[in-house]
Design a protein around this motif. Structure first.
Motif, short mmCIF file in Angstrom:
data_model
loop_
_atom_site.label_atom_id
_atom_site.label_comp_id
_atom_site.label_asym_id
_atom_site.label_seq_id
_atom_site.Cartn_x
_atom_site.Cartn_y
_atom_site.Cartn_z
N SER A 143 0.95 -1.17 0.17
CA SER A 143 -0.04 0.04 -0.04
C SER A 143 1.11 1.31 0.04
O SER A 143 1.69 1.38 0.92
N ALA A 144 0.74 2.07 -0.92
CA ALA A 144 1.75 3.16 -1.27
C ALA A 144 1.38 4.12 0.11
O ALA A 144 2.49 4.61 0.51
N GLU A 145 0.27 4.20 0.45
CA GLU A 145 -0.11 5.29 1.54
C GLU A 145 0.29 4.80 2.77
O GLU A 145 1.00 5.74 3.47
N LYS A 146 0.31 3.66 3.27
CA LYS A 146 0.64 3.21 4.37
C LYS A 146 2.29 2.79 4.56
O LYS A 146 2.87 3.15 5.18
N PHE A 147 2.70 2.71 3.33
CA PHE A 147 4.36 2.52 3.26
C PHE A 147 4.89 3.78 3.35
O PHE A 147 5.83 3.98 4.33
N GLN A 148 4.40 4.93 2.77
CA GLN A 148 4.83 6.38 2.97
C GLN A 148 5.00 6.78 4.45
O GLN A 148 5.71 7.36 4.93
N VAL A 149 3.65 6.64 5.18
CA VAL A 149 3.68 6.98 6.64
C VAL A 149 4.58 6.19 7.34
O VAL A 149 5.43 6.60 8.23
N LYS A 150 4.85 4.56 7.15
CA LYS A 150 5.75 4.01 7.96
C LYS A 150 7.17 4.52 7.69
O LYS A 150 7.93 4.55 8.40
N MET A 151 7.46 4.93 6.43
CA MET A 151 8.89 5.47 5.87
C MET A 151 9.16 6.56 6.74
O MET A 151 10.14 6.84 7.51
N LYS A 152 8.05 7.50 7.07
CA LYS A 152 8.38 8.76 7.94
C LYS A 152 8.60 8.49 9.20
O LYS A 152 9.49 8.78 10.09
N GLU A 153 7.55 7.44 9.95
CA GLU A 153 7.69 7.15 11.17
C GLU A 153 9.17 6.36 11.71
O GLU A 153 9.68 6.40 12.58
N SER A 154 9.82 5.61 10.48
CA SER A 154 10.86 4.72 10.94
C SER A 154 12.13 5.82 10.82
O SER A 154 13.09 5.39 11.52
N GLY A 155 12.23 6.89 10.07
CA GLY A 155 13.31 7.83 9.89
C GLY A 155 14.37 7.29 8.90
O GLY A 155 15.45 7.93 8.98
N LEU A 156 13.96 6.23 8.37
CA LEU A 156 15.14 5.71 7.41
C LEU A 156 14.81 6.43 6.12
O LEU A 156 13.98 6.93 5.57
N THR A 157 16.09 6.42 5.18
CA THR A 157 15.89 7.20 3.92
C THR A 157 15.81 5.90 2.99
O THR A 157 15.79 4.73 3.53
N ARG A 158 15.59 6.18 1.76
CA ARG A 158 15.36 5.28 0.93
C ARG A 158 16.52 4.44 0.67
O ARG A 158 16.69 3.14 0.76
N GLY A 159 17.84 4.98 0.67
CA GLY A 159 18.98 4.33 0.62
C GLY A 159 19.13 3.35 1.84
O GLY A 159 19.81 2.16 1.61
N GLU A 160 19.04 3.70 2.89
CA GLU A 160 19.18 3.11 4.19
C GLU A 160 18.08 1.68 4.16
O GLU A 160 18.88 0.67 4.61
N LEU A 161 16.95 2.00 3.88
CA LEU A 161 15.96 0.90 3.63
C LEU A 161 16.40 -0.03 2.57
O LEU A 161 16.64 -1.24 2.71
N ALA A 162 16.86 0.52 1.60
CA ALA A 162 17.39 -0.58 0.40
C ALA A 162 18.57 -1.33 0.66
O ALA A 162 18.63 -2.48 0.60
N GLU A 163 19.49 -0.77 1.87
CA GLU A 163 20.52 -1.56 2.23
C GLU A 163 20.26 -2.60 3.38
O GLU A 163 20.64 -3.84 3.25
N LEU A 164 19.27 -2.33 3.96
CA LEU A 164 18.70 -3.47 4.95
C LEU A 164 17.86 -4.58 4.32
O LEU A 164 18.04 -5.71 4.61
N LEU A 165 17.34 -4.11 3.08
CA LEU A 165 16.57 -5.11 2.21
C LEU A 165 17.37 -6.08 1.24
O LEU A 165 16.94 -6.91 0.88
N GLY A 166 18.63 -5.30 0.95
CA GLY A 166 19.49 -5.86 -0.13
C GLY A 166 18.60 -5.62 -1.48
O GLY A 166 18.97 -6.37 -2.10
N VAL A 167 17.89 -4.26 -1.72
CA VAL A 167 17.40 -4.01 -2.89
C VAL A 167 17.96 -2.69 -3.52
O VAL A 167 18.78 -2.01 -2.80
N SER A 168 17.60 -2.23 -4.77
CA SER A 168 17.96 -0.92 -5.05
C SER A 168 17.02 0.36 -4.55
O SER A 168 16.16 -0.21 -4.18
#
Length: 296
Positions: A133-158
């Motif tokens: 869910s784009a809406e829920k994912f964006q909210v969770k991203m803000k709550e987590s404080g993670l950047t795209r790069g940091e989340l990408a590294e944690l998941l092993g994706v681009s």
């Protein structure tokens, strides 16, 4: 237990569930075998065409395609209810997809209709997938404080993959979904509303329907209906033979070649009553006049 008795038991269970959920239910019995639609159900503006089978392997591609075409031309939702696929039991919390048609078990349908419990996992060509869910994912991203790069590294994706997660444009595998849920929470996934979404409006090229008239009457029907409708479909495993969708929906059933004329007509009338379309019955060439008059 025979195939017919197994399927009949499932059909009765599906019917009970639908009626408990407030649907009006009609059974179709034509053709007697290899039928694309077994049940038509209506509740308010929601209309559903349902194919029932104990074993999904016994449902042919022609039946699935007929079901899909019927749903699109009549503006109805379509599902297949089955319990297994060959030797494999279907899972009660997974929606299987075949040629664009959702396949569910009786338990999943019951949970969805009576308990408002919606699945989040689909199985397409053997792959278990979840939609973010784009809406829920964006909210969770803000709550987590993670950047795209940091989340990408944690998941092993681009980073591009994370960007597509944010836009809800990418389905993820079950394994990736587990990793995402661990970091972002399980509620980031889109629930599957198996009957809530309106079927897409058909347009040229939407349906695989090569025109190949079987005789002179069918060729004439096709020419006449082509002037009245934007879309014409030919069906082979339902009590109606040709449907034209334009300003109105015209349903044609041919009795000139039917083995059981009375049963075919009775079933065609059930379908027409449910869909609010106009029925044209062809017994002889003379009955083509009704369509000619509609065009004149």
């Amino acid at each position: 237990m025979s195939r017919n008795s197994d399927t009949g038991g499932i059909a009765e269970e599906v019917s009970r569930t639908l009626r408990k959920a407030g649907f009006r239910v009609e059974f179709l019995s034509y053709p007697t075998s290899a039928r694309s639609i077994d049940i038509i159900a209506c509740r308010g503006d929601t209309r559903v065409f349902i194919k029932v089978s104990q074993d999904l392997k016994e449902v042919s591609w022609i039946e699935v395609n007929d079901l899909k075409k019927s749903g699109m031309v009549y503006g109805s939702n379509t599902i297949i209810v089955a319990e297994k696929n060959g030797r494999q039991e279907l899972e009660d919390d997974v929606v299987y997809v075949r040629n664009g048609v959702n396949i569910v078990t009786t338990n999943l349908l019951g949970n969805y209709l009576l308990r408002n419990s919606k699945p989040i996992v689909v199985n397409i060509r053997g792959n278990y997938l979840l939609k973010i869910s784009a809406e829920k994912f964006q909210v969770k991203m803000k709550e987590s404080g993670l950047t795209r790069g940091e989340l990408a590294e944690l998941l092993g994706v681009s980073r591009k993959a994370v960007y597509m997660y944010e836009r809800g444009e990418l389905m993820v595998s079950l394994q990736r979904a587990v990793e995402l849920a661990r970091i972002m929470g399980e509620d980031i996934f889109e629930e599957i509303d198996i009957l809530g979404d309106k079927p897409p409006e058909p347009h040229a090229g939407t349906l695989e329907n090569e025109y190949s008239p079987s005789d002179e009457i069918e060729a004439t029907l096709w020419r006449l209906l082509n002037r009245l409708g934007d879309l014409i479909v030919k069906l082979s495993r339902t009590p109606v033979d040709i449907v034209a969708k334009g300003g109105n929906v015209i349903t044609v059933t041919r009795l000139d070649k039917a083995e059981n004329k009375a049963e075919k007509l009775e079933n065609a009338e059930k379908l027409v009553k449910t869909t609010g379309s106009k029925l044209v019955v062809i017994r002889t060439k003379n009955d083509l006049k009704e369509i000619r008059d509609a065009h004149s």
